[in-house]
Every structure is written in C-alpha cells, then in structure tokens.
Design a protein around this motif. Structure first.
Motif, PDB file in Angstrom:
ATOM      1  N   ARG A  77       0.858  -1.183   0.000  1.00  0.00           N
ATOM      2  CA  ARG A  77       0.000   0.000   0.000  1.00  0.00           C
ATOM      3  C   ARG A  77       0.894   1.233   0.000  1.00  0.00           C
ATOM      4  NH1 ARG A  77      -5.343   1.354   1.842  1.00  0.00           N
ATOM      5  NH2 ARG A  77      -5.662   3.447   0.976  1.00  0.00           N
ATOM      6  N   ILE A  78       0.470   2.224  -0.778  1.00  0.00           N
ATOM      7  CA  ILE A  78       1.129   3.533  -0.766  1.00  0.00           C
ATOM      8  C   ILE A  78       0.119   4.543  -0.248  1.00  0.00           C
ATOM      9  CG2 ILE A  78       2.216   5.324  -2.152  1.00  0.00           C
ATOM     10  CD1 ILE A  78       3.102   3.130  -4.097  1.00  0.00           C
ATOM     11  N   LEU A  79       0.508   5.295   0.747  1.00  0.00           N
ATOM     12  CA  LEU A  79      -0.354   6.305   1.349  1.00  0.00           C
ATOM     13  C   LEU A  79       0.280   7.678   1.200  1.00  0.00           C
ATOM     14  CD1 LEU A  79      -1.524   5.004   4.860  1.00  0.00           C
ATOM     15  CD2 LEU A  79      -2.908   5.247   2.802  1.00  0.00           C
ATOM     16  N   LYS A  80      -0.566   8.673   1.163  1.00  0.00           N
ATOM     17  CA  LYS A  80      -0.064  10.047   1.229  1.00  0.00           C
ATOM     18  C   LYS A  80      -0.053  10.483   2.688  1.00  0.00           C
ATOM     19  CE  LYS A  80      -1.343  11.393  -3.423  1.00  0.00           C
ATOM     20  NZ  LYS A  80      -2.021  12.373  -4.292  1.00  0.00           N
ATOM     21  N   ILE A  81       0.825  11.417   2.991  1.00  0.00           N
ATOM     22  CA  ILE A  81       0.918  11.951   4.353  1.00  0.00           C
ATOM     23  C   ILE A  81      -0.459  12.444   4.797  1.00  0.00           C
ATOM     24  CG2 ILE A  81       1.912  13.778   5.781  1.00  0.00           C
ATOM     25  CD1 ILE A  81       4.404  13.607   3.975  1.00  0.00           C
ATOM     26  N   GLY A  82      -0.850  12.052   6.010  1.00  0.00           N
ATOM     27  CA  GLY A  82      -2.120  12.494   6.571  1.00  0.00           C
ATOM     28  C   GLY A  82      -3.289  11.560   6.300  1.00  0.00           C
ATOM     29  N   GLN A  98       6.311   6.106   9.240  1.00  0.00           N
ATOM     30  CA  GLN A  98       5.567   4.843   9.332  1.00  0.00           C
ATOM     31  C   GLN A  98       5.776   3.957   8.095  1.00  0.00           C
ATOM     32  OE1 GLN A  98       1.754   6.803  10.314  1.00  0.00           O
ATOM     33  NE2 GLN A  98       1.797   5.615  12.211  1.00  0.00           N
ATOM     34  N   THR A  99       6.610   4.393   7.202  1.00  0.00           N
ATOM     35  CA  THR A  99       7.012   3.544   6.078  1.00  0.00           C
ATOM     36  C   THR A  99       7.781   2.366   6.636  1.00  0.00           C
ATOM     37  OG1 THR A  99       7.111   5.364   4.487  1.00  0.00           O
ATOM     38  CG2 THR A  99       8.460   3.421   4.016  1.00  0.00           C
ATOM     39  N   SER A 100       7.281   1.171   6.361  1.00  0.00           N
ATOM     40  CA  SER A 100       7.863  -0.012   6.970  1.00  0.00           C
ATOM     41  C   SER A 100       7.173  -1.261   6.418  1.00  0.00           C
ATOM     42  CB  SER A 100       7.675   0.045   8.494  1.00  0.00           C
ATOM     43  OG  SER A 100       8.413  -0.968   9.137  1.00  0.00           O
ATOM     44  N   VAL A 101       7.651  -2.410   6.856  1.00  0.00           N
ATOM     45  CA  VAL A 101       6.942  -3.667   6.610  1.00  0.00           C
ATOM     46  C   VAL A 101       6.295  -4.080   7.925  1.00  0.00           C
ATOM     47  CG1 VAL A 101       7.091  -6.068   5.890  1.00  0.00           C
ATOM     48  CG2 VAL A 101       8.571  -4.342   4.819  1.00  0.00           C
ATOM     49  N   TYR A 102       5.013  -4.350   7.877  1.00  0.00           N
ATOM     50  CA  TYR A 102       4.247  -4.684   9.072  1.00  0.00           C
ATOM     51  C   TYR A 102       3.902  -6.167   9.081  1.00  0.00           C
ATOM     52  CZ  TYR A 102       3.798   0.302   9.796  1.00  0.00           C
ATOM     53  OH  TYR A 102       4.083   1.626  10.013  1.00  0.00           O
ATOM     54  N   PHE A 103       4.208  -6.800  10.200  1.00  0.00           N
ATOM     55  CA  PHE A 103       3.906  -8.220  10.374  1.00  0.00           C
ATOM     56  C   PHE A 103       2.924  -8.412  11.510  1.00  0.00           C
ATOM     57  CE2 PHE A 103       6.680 -10.376   7.501  1.00  0.00           C
ATOM     58  CZ  PHE A 103       7.795  -9.572   7.369  1.00  0.00           C
ATOM     59  N   LEU A 131       5.712 -17.830  17.710  1.00  0.00           N
ATOM     60  CA  LEU A 131       4.754 -17.046  16.947  1.00  0.00           C
ATOM     61  C   LEU A 131       4.609 -17.615  15.535  1.00  0.00           C
ATOM     62  CD1 LEU A 131       5.824 -13.394  17.842  1.00  0.00           C
ATOM     63  CD2 LEU A 131       4.118 -14.836  18.954  1.00  0.00           C
ATOM     64  N   HIS A 132       3.382 -17.504  15.020  1.00  0.00           N
ATOM     65  CA  HIS A 132       3.095 -17.798  13.617  1.00  0.00           C
ATOM     66  C   HIS A 132       2.895 -16.453  12.932  1.00  0.00           C
ATOM     67  CE1 HIS A 132       2.052 -22.130  14.365  1.00  0.00           C
ATOM     68  NE2 HIS A 132       1.985 -21.638  15.577  1.00  0.00           N
ATOM     69  N   PHE A 133       3.684 -16.180  11.894  1.00  0.00           N
ATOM     70  CA  PHE A 133       3.643 -14.877  11.258  1.00  0.00           C
ATOM     71  C   PHE A 133       2.834 -14.899   9.968  1.00  0.00           C
ATOM     72  CE2 PHE A 133       6.565 -12.088  13.489  1.00  0.00           C
ATOM     73  CZ  PHE A 133       7.299 -12.963  14.260  1.00  0.00           C
ATOM     74  N   GLY A 134       2.200 -13.760   9.668  1.00  0.00           N
ATOM     75  CA  GLY A 134       1.657 -13.530   8.347  1.00  0.00           C
ATOM     76  C   GLY A 134       2.775 -13.123   7.406  1.00  0.00           C
ATOM     77  N   ASN A 135       2.432 -12.922   6.138  1.00  0.00           N
ATOM     78  CA  ASN A 135       3.445 -12.610   5.131  1.00  0.00           C
ATOM     79  C   ASN A 135       3.785 -11.134   5.035  1.00  0.00           C
ATOM     80  OD1 ASN A 135       4.175 -15.169   4.231  1.00  0.00           O
ATOM     81  ND2 ASN A 135       2.385 -15.301   2.912  1.00  0.00           N
ATOM     82  N   GLY A 136       3.153 -10.313   5.843  1.00  0.00           N
ATOM     83  CA  GLY A 136       3.542  -8.921   5.916  1.00  0.00           C
ATOM     84  C   GLY A 136       2.789  -8.009   4.971  1.00  0.00           C
ATOM     85  N   THR A 137       2.763  -6.725   5.359  1.00  0.00           N
ATOM     86  CA  THR A 137       2.219  -5.652   4.517  1.00  0.00           C
ATOM     87  C   THR A 137       3.309  -4.613   4.361  1.00  0.00           C
ATOM     88  OG1 THR A 137      -0.084  -5.934   5.228  1.00  0.00           O
ATOM     89  CG2 THR A 137       0.551  -3.778   4.354  1.00  0.00           C
ATOM     90  N   ARG A 138       3.666  -4.322   3.103  1.00  0.00           N
ATOM     91  CA  ARG A 138       4.681  -3.294   2.854  1.00  0.00           C
ATOM     92  C   ARG A 138       3.976  -1.973   2.638  1.00  0.00           C
ATOM     93  NH1 ARG A 138       9.987  -3.284   1.603  1.00  0.00           N
ATOM     94  NH2 ARG A 138      10.008  -5.550   1.447  1.00  0.00           N
ATOM     95  N   LEU A 139       4.202  -1.028   3.549  1.00  0.00           N
ATOM     96  CA  LEU A 139       3.541   0.269   3.506  1.00  0.00           C
ATOM     97  C   LEU A 139       4.553   1.368   3.222  1.00  0.00           C
ATOM     98  CD1 LEU A 139       1.010   2.049   4.042  1.00  0.00           C
ATOM     99  CD2 LEU A 139       1.763   2.176   6.419  1.00  0.00           C
ATOM    100  N   THR A 140       4.214   2.214   2.262  1.00  0.00           N
ATOM    101  CA  THR A 140       5.035   3.387   1.946  1.00  0.00           C
ATOM    102  C   THR A 140       4.187   4.633   2.128  1.00  0.00           C
ATOM    103  OG1 THR A 140       6.322   2.131   0.326  1.00  0.00           O
ATOM    104  CG2 THR A 140       6.438   4.526   0.195  1.00  0.00           C
ATOM    105  N   VAL A 141       4.703   5.591   2.876  1.00  0.00           N
ATOM    106  CA  VAL A 141       4.010   6.861   3.094  1.00  0.00           C
ATOM    107  C   VAL A 141       4.840   7.964   2.459  1.00  0.00           C
ATOM    108  CG1 VAL A 141       3.044   8.468   4.769  1.00  0.00           C
ATOM    109  CG2 VAL A 141       3.080   6.014   5.267  1.00  0.00           C
ATOM    110  N   THR A 142       4.233   8.665   1.485  1.00  0.00           N
ATOM    111  CA  THR A 142       4.986   9.711   0.782  1.00  0.00           C
ATOM    112  C   THR A 142       4.261  11.054   0.849  1.00  0.00           C
ATOM    113  OG1 THR A 142       3.913   9.221  -1.321  1.00  0.00           O
ATOM    114  CG2 THR A 142       5.949   8.038  -0.836  1.00  0.00           C
TER     115      THR A 142
END
Lengths: 111, 112
Positions: free
Chosen positions: B11-16, B85-90, B101-112
């Motif tokens: 996911r790519i998000l804009k600031i705010g 908050q740009t990061s990979v979230y697990f 722990l059993h992990f999901g495959n992650g969400t890669r988030l970019t905030v620009t």
C-alpha cells in the motif's frame, strides 16, 4: 530498558563453513529465547530455549542458552546457499507474553 | 490451512491519510501481535493482545491503534500517516504464552 543484541549484524561465508551467531539479552521477567529464520517474507521458527545448558538440535543447526551470562548462540555447520537469510533472536517475557526481537544477523553463504 | 492472513500486501499512502491493516487467523489463537520491521532494525512490537477485548502497547505504539473484538481479527489502524511509518508490518499469533509465533506474510507500507 530491555535489550536484545545480536552479533554480528552481517556475515559472509562460503559453502561448507561453520558459523556461530550470537544473541545477548538484558530483559526483566525473562521466560524464553527463540530463534527465527527470515528469508523473503515471514520469519519461520527454529528453536525455543528455556533452560540453560540444554542444546537444541535440528539437522545442521543447533542452539544453546546460558541464563547466567544472558546469551544464546546459534550454530550452523556445513553451511549451504539455502542458509542465506536473516536470523532473528527474540526474548519472551513473563508479563503478558511480550516478545522482543534483536536487529538480526544477515547471513550470506556463497557457493 | 490459511494460518495468519494479512491484507493488503502492499500500500502507498499520502501523508495524513488513514488506513487499516487487516490481520486474521483461523487457528483459534488467543495471543496476537503487530510488529514493524525497518531495514537493519529487526522487529519492533507495536501492540499485542492476549485475548478478545484486551490490548496492550508494545515498544512503538505512537501513531497506531488496535482493536480485538473477536479472537480471529486484530486490525491495526493508522490515523494520520507519516513518512516515519514507512515499513513492513507483520502480524503474528500464538495459542498460548510460551510458544512460538506464527507470522503472516507482511504488509509493505510506503508513506509519501
């Protein structure tokens, strides 16, 4: 403040080499220490260590915990290119099962 | 056997802007966790939950919120996205206290 410190942060070896990865910790209410392997996506579980001095072994990988000196090592013998990954150490705490991770060791095994 | 499922993958998000990262598990695990992973920084605990209706802050909770209305779901909410908050979230789950722990495959988030 709780700390989980892994060393080295990065390591490059050749196939067949033996490597030792280190994890030291300073945490309150220590319960267990866990090792994970992370390739491209989610970390996968390797070992959980709760008692000092008891080696856990799985194939070419083994690990041991020293609760007096507050560290653990992960050994990999006869390394293969498929061992290339980030190895993560985590400490599980008693209070509400808070699990804290180290920064990881990036291992690269060259053919 | 789905395990821990995270959506979206990217996911790519804009600031705010705001968004919710979804996490669901079908293993009837009581404990669930949200981590973020920045390059070279390992995994940092954001929030965790030991059961439905119970949530607790981890190391880096600022800028995030969670809820746990059911055993299966543990969504993570970003209200005002920031570049930090740009990061990979697990998301991860475990059945009981002293287990891996059993992990999901992650969400890669970019905030620009």
């Amino acid at each position: 403040e709780d700390k989980v410190v892994q060393s080295p942060l990065s390591l490059v070896v050749h196939e067949g080499d033996t490597v030792t990865l280190n994890c030291s910790y300073e945490v309150t209410n220590f319960r267990s220490l866990l090792w994970y392997k992370q390739e491209k996506k989610a970390p996968t579980f390797l070992f959980m260590l709760t008692s000092s001095g008891i080696e856990k072994k799985s194939g070419r990988l083994s690990s041991i915990l020293d609760k007096k000196e507050l560290f653990s090592i992960l050994n990999i013998t006869a390394t293969q290119t498929g061992d290339s990954a980030i190895y993560l150490c985590a400490v599980l705490k008693w209070n509400n099962n808070d699990m804290r991770f180290g920064a990881g060791t990036r291992l690269t095994v060259k053919p | 056997n789905a395990g821990v499922t995270q959506t979206p993958k990217f996911r790519i998000l804009k600031i705010g802007q705001s968004m919710t990262l979804q996490c669901t598990q079908d293993m009837n695990h009581n404990y669930m966790y949200w981590y973020r992973q920045d390059p070279g920084m390992g995994l940092k605990l954001i929030y965790y939950s030991v059961g439905a209706g119970i949530t607790d802050k981890g190391e880096v909770p600022n800028g995030y919120n969670v809820s746990r209305s059911t055993t299966e779901d543990f969504p993570l909410r970003l209200e005002l996205a920031a570049p930090s908050q740009t990061s990979v979230y697990f998301c991860a789950s475990t059945p009981q206290g002293n287990s891996p722990l059993h992990f999901g495959n992650g969400t890669r988030l970019t905030v620009t």
